[in-house]
Scaffold this active site. Structure first.
Site, short mmCIF file in Angstrom:
data_model
loop_
_atom_site.label_atom_id
_atom_site.label_comp_id
_atom_site.label_asym_id
_atom_site.label_seq_id
_atom_site.Cartn_x
_atom_site.Cartn_y
_atom_site.Cartn_z
N TYR A 135 10.17 9.24 -15.58
CA TYR A 135 9.92 10.41 -16.43
C TYR A 135 11.23 11.09 -16.85
O TYR A 135 11.22 12.22 -17.32
CB TYR A 135 9.06 11.44 -15.69
CG TYR A 135 7.57 11.17 -15.71
CD1 TYR A 135 7.06 9.91 -15.41
CD2 TYR A 135 6.67 12.18 -16.00
CE1 TYR A 135 5.70 9.67 -15.39
CE2 TYR A 135 5.30 11.96 -15.98
CZ TYR A 135 4.82 10.70 -15.67
OH TYR A 135 3.47 10.48 -15.66
N LYS A 187 8.21 -1.38 -6.63
CA LYS A 187 7.95 -2.68 -7.27
C LYS A 187 9.28 -3.43 -7.20
O LYS A 187 9.82 -3.90 -8.21
CB LYS A 187 7.47 -2.46 -8.71
CG LYS A 187 7.00 -3.71 -9.41
CD LYS A 187 5.73 -4.32 -8.82
CE LYS A 187 5.41 -5.64 -9.50
NZ LYS A 187 4.36 -6.40 -8.79
N ASP A 220 1.21 -2.76 -6.90
CA ASP A 220 -0.03 -3.50 -7.18
C ASP A 220 -0.84 -3.70 -5.90
O ASP A 220 -2.07 -3.55 -5.89
CB ASP A 220 0.27 -4.85 -7.87
CG ASP A 220 1.43 -5.60 -7.24
OD1 ASP A 220 2.35 -4.94 -6.72
OD2 ASP A 220 1.42 -6.84 -7.22
N ASP A 244 1.83 9.09 -10.14
CA ASP A 244 0.84 9.57 -11.11
C ASP A 244 -0.34 8.60 -11.19
O ASP A 244 -1.50 9.00 -11.14
CB ASP A 244 1.52 9.72 -12.48
CG ASP A 244 0.61 10.41 -13.49
OD1 ASP A 244 -0.13 11.32 -13.08
OD2 ASP A 244 0.63 10.03 -14.66
N ASP A 248 -4.57 8.93 -9.65
CA ASP A 248 -5.85 8.81 -10.36
C ASP A 248 -6.82 7.95 -9.55
O ASP A 248 -8.02 8.23 -9.47
CB ASP A 248 -5.65 8.19 -11.75
CG ASP A 248 -5.33 9.24 -12.80
OD1 ASP A 248 -4.73 10.27 -12.45
OD2 ASP A 248 -5.70 9.05 -13.98
#
Ligand code: GGG
Length: 353
Positions: A135, A187, A220, A244, A248
């Site tokens: 970001y 990752k 993942d 983020d 969710d």
């Protein structure tokens, strides 16, 4: 009596509907806990943008700086690109006030159905790095709007930024004193610089917290394990983008986005911290009086905790929990028919008991 000055930014869409509900709850607890909230409301957001061409005034950050805390509803409008709304209001506040810790708790409340068949007990906090990473807004266009156009978006990970968020996660695992477990998300198999730095710093910091168990997962695998074994997570620390996205998932497996609160905290307290529901402006349901106010109410409870009115925060959480477990007054996202103000009224009733 302690007095706290609160900057209130309802924002857009359902933000305008959930904010008054949180304020009703704060009004009630303030009387009981001998605290006073001086609210100052700011009409910033997309209506302001339509009138002035920007989401908040040029001196918006200076206007917010003196406050003890900020309550934010939601930002976003179908007629304005999301990068304009986000970069015009939310992200400058997080960055300017160095709110580098974003905590997003996800708890499966008794009585709330999870979409998972066998969820077990879910009680985790996602600790999202909140000021840098993906970001960072570093980049640009070359040959903009031409056939050969190029976009470059650079993620910035500093050792300072990575270390402080990881230390916060370990501190939180100790404070929660639940499973004393921190999961680090990267990752680093594919992103061989920034995420490798993250892994290294995580290993270094973990050696200072021998009493806290650790686990490192690729994002993942984390997404998969949030579905497969959500009960095993305690504190989960990740970058701005990964935090983020995973929050969710954690919101949905604990029932609904409508239950997910968050804080954006500057632990030094040298600048105000901000409290907001994880959900956005939800234009599809805005204006109908049916949005679930609980994420906003629980965000206000997180603010109470931050302002050291922890007893009041627990009472609000318990009132919400009682309404949910009773199951008589539920909003539509949880299968009920109650209106926004009806859900708040049920929470207020519990608070009065
Ligand atoms: N409740 C604040 C809000 O409207 N969030 C919408 C959103 O898209 N947030 C993105 C983010 O938190 O990074």
């Amino acid at each position: 009596m302690s007095t706290f000055s609160i900057a209130v930014i309802p924002g857009d869409g359902v933000g305008l509907e959930v904010m008054p509900e949180a304020r009703k709850v704060l009004d009630l607890v303030s009387a009981r806990y001998d605290v006073e909230f001086e609210h100052t409301e700011f009409d910033w957001g997309t209506d302001y943008y339509f009138q002035h061409g920007y989401m908040m005034p040029e001196d918006g950050i200076d206007l917010l700086r003196p406050f003890d805390a900020i309550l934010l509803g939601a930002v976003g409008h179908p007629d304005v690109p999301d990068h304009v709304t986000l970069n015009g209001l939310l992200l400058p506040i997080r960055r300017s006030f160095d709110q580098y810790v974003c905590e997003r708790p996800a708890r499966l409340y008794p009585g709330v159905p999870s979409p998972l068949a066998n969820p077990g007990e879910i009680d985790m906090v996602i600790v999202r790095e909140n000021t840098e990473g993906e970001y960072s807004q570093a980049g640009g266009f070359v040959y903009k709007n031409l056939a050969d156009e190029v976009a470059v978006q650079t993620s910035i990970f500093t050792r300072h930024g990575v270390e402080r968020i990881i230390r916060h996660a370990f501190g939180l695992a100790r404070k929660r004193n639940r499973r004393k477990h921190v999961t680090s998300i990267t990752k680093s198999n594919a992103q061989g610089y920034s995420m490798v730095l993250w892994d290294r710093v995580f290993a270094e910091v973990s050696s200072d917290y021998g009493d806290v168990e650790t686990e490192s997962l690729l994002v993942d695998a984390a997404a998969m394990n949030f579905i497969r074994r959500p009960h095993t997570f305690d504190v989960v620390v990740g970058s701005n983008l990964f935090g983020d996205i995973l929050s969710d998932i954690s919101a949905m497996i604990t029932g609904s986005m409508g239950l997910a609160p968050s804080s954006n905290v500057n632990p030094s307290r040298e600048a105000p911290s901000m409290f907001e529901p994880v959900h956005g402006s939800a234009p599809d349901i805005a204006g109908h009086g049916i949005v679930n106010p609980i994420a906003m109410i629980l965000s206000a409870a997180m603010m109470l905790d931050f302002l050291n009115v922890a007893d009041a925060a627990r009472v609000v959480e318990n009132a919400v929990s009682a309404v949910l477990s009773e199951g008589k007054v539920l909003p539509r996202d949880l299968g009920g028919e109650a209106s926004t103000s009806g859900v708040t009224a049920a929470v207020l009733d519990k608070l009065r008991q």
